[in-house]
Design a protein around this motif. Sequence first.
Motif, mmCIF file in Angstrom:
data_model
loop_
_atom_site.group_PDB
_atom_site.id
_atom_site.type_symbol
_atom_site.label_atom_id
_atom_site.label_comp_id
_atom_site.label_asym_id
_atom_site.label_seq_id
_atom_site.Cartn_x
_atom_site.Cartn_y
_atom_site.Cartn_z
ATOM 1 N N LYS A 105 10.715 3.851 11.733
ATOM 2 C CA LYS A 105 10.864 2.411 11.878
ATOM 3 C C LYS A 105 10.621 1.756 10.533
ATOM 4 N N ASP A 106 11.240 0.594 10.337
ATOM 5 C CA ASP A 106 11.179 -0.047 9.026
ATOM 6 C C ASP A 106 9.744 -0.305 8.570
ATOM 7 N N ALA A 107 8.882 -0.750 9.465
ATOM 8 C CA ALA A 107 7.501 -1.051 9.075
ATOM 9 C C ALA A 107 6.786 0.206 8.587
ATOM 10 N N ALA A 108 7.025 1.323 9.265
ATOM 11 C CA ALA A 108 6.393 2.586 8.862
ATOM 12 C C ALA A 108 6.951 3.081 7.531
ATOM 13 N N ALA A 109 8.267 2.917 7.325
ATOM 14 C CA ALA A 109 8.879 3.338 6.056
ATOM 15 C C ALA A 109 8.335 2.520 4.896
ATOM 16 N N LEU A 110 8.213 1.210 5.089
ATOM 17 C CA LEU A 110 7.665 0.351 4.037
ATOM 18 C C LEU A 110 6.211 0.721 3.748
ATOM 19 N N ARG A 111 5.470 1.063 4.787
ATOM 20 C CA ARG A 111 4.073 1.466 4.592
ATOM 21 C C ARG A 111 3.994 2.754 3.776
ATOM 22 N N GLU A 112 4.899 3.703 4.026
ATOM 23 C CA GLU A 112 4.924 4.927 3.225
ATOM 24 C C GLU A 112 5.141 4.596 1.744
ATOM 25 N N MET A 113 6.048 3.669 1.465
ATOM 26 C CA MET A 113 6.328 3.298 0.077
ATOM 27 C C MET A 113 5.137 2.607 -0.568
ATOM 28 N N THR A 114 4.590 1.592 0.105
ATOM 29 C CA THR A 114 3.518 0.802 -0.492
ATOM 30 C C THR A 114 2.231 1.603 -0.620
ATOM 31 N N MET A 115 1.922 2.431 0.381
ATOM 32 C CA MET A 115 0.700 3.225 0.315
ATOM 33 C C MET A 115 0.811 4.330 -0.738
ATOM 34 N N GLY A 116 1.986 4.950 -0.840
ATOM 35 C CA GLY A 116 2.168 5.950 -1.876
ATOM 36 C C GLY A 116 1.948 5.364 -3.256
ATOM 37 N N LYS A 117 2.483 4.175 -3.472
ATOM 38 C CA LYS A 117 2.319 3.481 -4.750
ATOM 39 C C LYS A 117 0.854 3.141 -4.993
ATOM 40 N N ALA A 118 0.184 2.603 -3.979
ATOM 41 C CA ALA A 118 -1.206 2.170 -4.126
ATOM 42 C C ALA A 118 -2.138 3.351 -4.412
ATOM 43 N N VAL A 119 -1.949 4.457 -3.694
ATOM 44 C CA VAL A 119 -2.803 5.633 -3.905
ATOM 45 C C VAL A 119 -2.599 6.201 -5.309
ATOM 46 N N ALA A 120 -1.348 6.304 -5.737
ATOM 47 C CA ALA A 120 -1.071 6.830 -7.073
ATOM 48 C C ALA A 120 -1.643 5.910 -8.156
#
Length: 347
Positions: free
Chosen positions: A241-256
Amino acid sequence: MASDGRWVQRLRLELAWFSGRPLLRSRGAGAILRFEHVRPRRSGAFQPLREHEITPQFLDRAIRALKRWDYEFLGMDEVCRRAVTLPEKRRFVALTFDGTPKDLISFAYPVLTRHAVPFTLYVPTAFPDGVGEAWWLGLEQVIARESRISLMMGDKEQRFTITDNAEKQALFWHLEGWLRSLPPADLSAAIADLCTRYSIDLAALSREASMDWEDLARLAADPLVAIGSATVNYPNLANMKDAAALREMTMGKAVAEAAFRREVRHLAYPFGDRSSFRRSHVVMAEEAGFASAVSTIPGIVDAQGRTNLRALPRISWDGRVRSLRMMRVLVSGIAFAPVKPTGSATS
């Protein structure tokens, strides 16, 4: 048939070389090359993922050849600038690596350091954390060890008998395609069931294959290394779902960014082919704050804003091929039709 298709493509590229066209003209501003594993060749007939790996010797030969051909090696920040400005006389190449395979620091990094060329590494942050699932490795090990396999596919149990290498290869790609079509939770449940049945410790296998944060910190300290994001768990975004996909992107960026204490400006779509991300994910990449996002759709980067910075094409090198002639044809761009932009070319 897939093997026949690859043979025809190789023949076409070899003929293009002998025609002299790559030496006389080229298209686009430059090329982004994509690699995964760099390691010595392994023994054993059943290696379904061999196309995803090259040897350190081939990486060395390829870099030497690109230097002879007068390509300029760029990081992704400069690729983004070249993609929106007037064409420059000298063509560029950018080297990119997907994932956090342990062999990158063991075998690829010494070659890249010796040549002093920049490269970009796209990190899925669950893997150095030790919680990522390299499900494709679990699937490979099960099929390598067994001659009879049963698993739940949907609500039915399926059984397969595999007696030779050709049957093992065919089953691997059949099940790989099925697993990639599942939503992340269903994929995780399916591979867990399969690995449990055949006593494969997927968690240990995934940790053993991946660099940890200490390895990545060593790479990040090198000014020639750019760290990008490949989300958190490296999922097929098209199955989310779009919300989950966006969360994968934003969280990956934030953790890195928290781990490396620097801005992470560049994204790689997991898997990156046409079935793994949609137009909406290109918009999400901008929304998440990425300056660029790379796919695995083959093609060349054009100048003057004609290539979408958040749907950049890459040439994924097939590790079964060791022809520098074919590489020169591909990086010249003459083998590719122009990539149609997805949304705005520069935003």
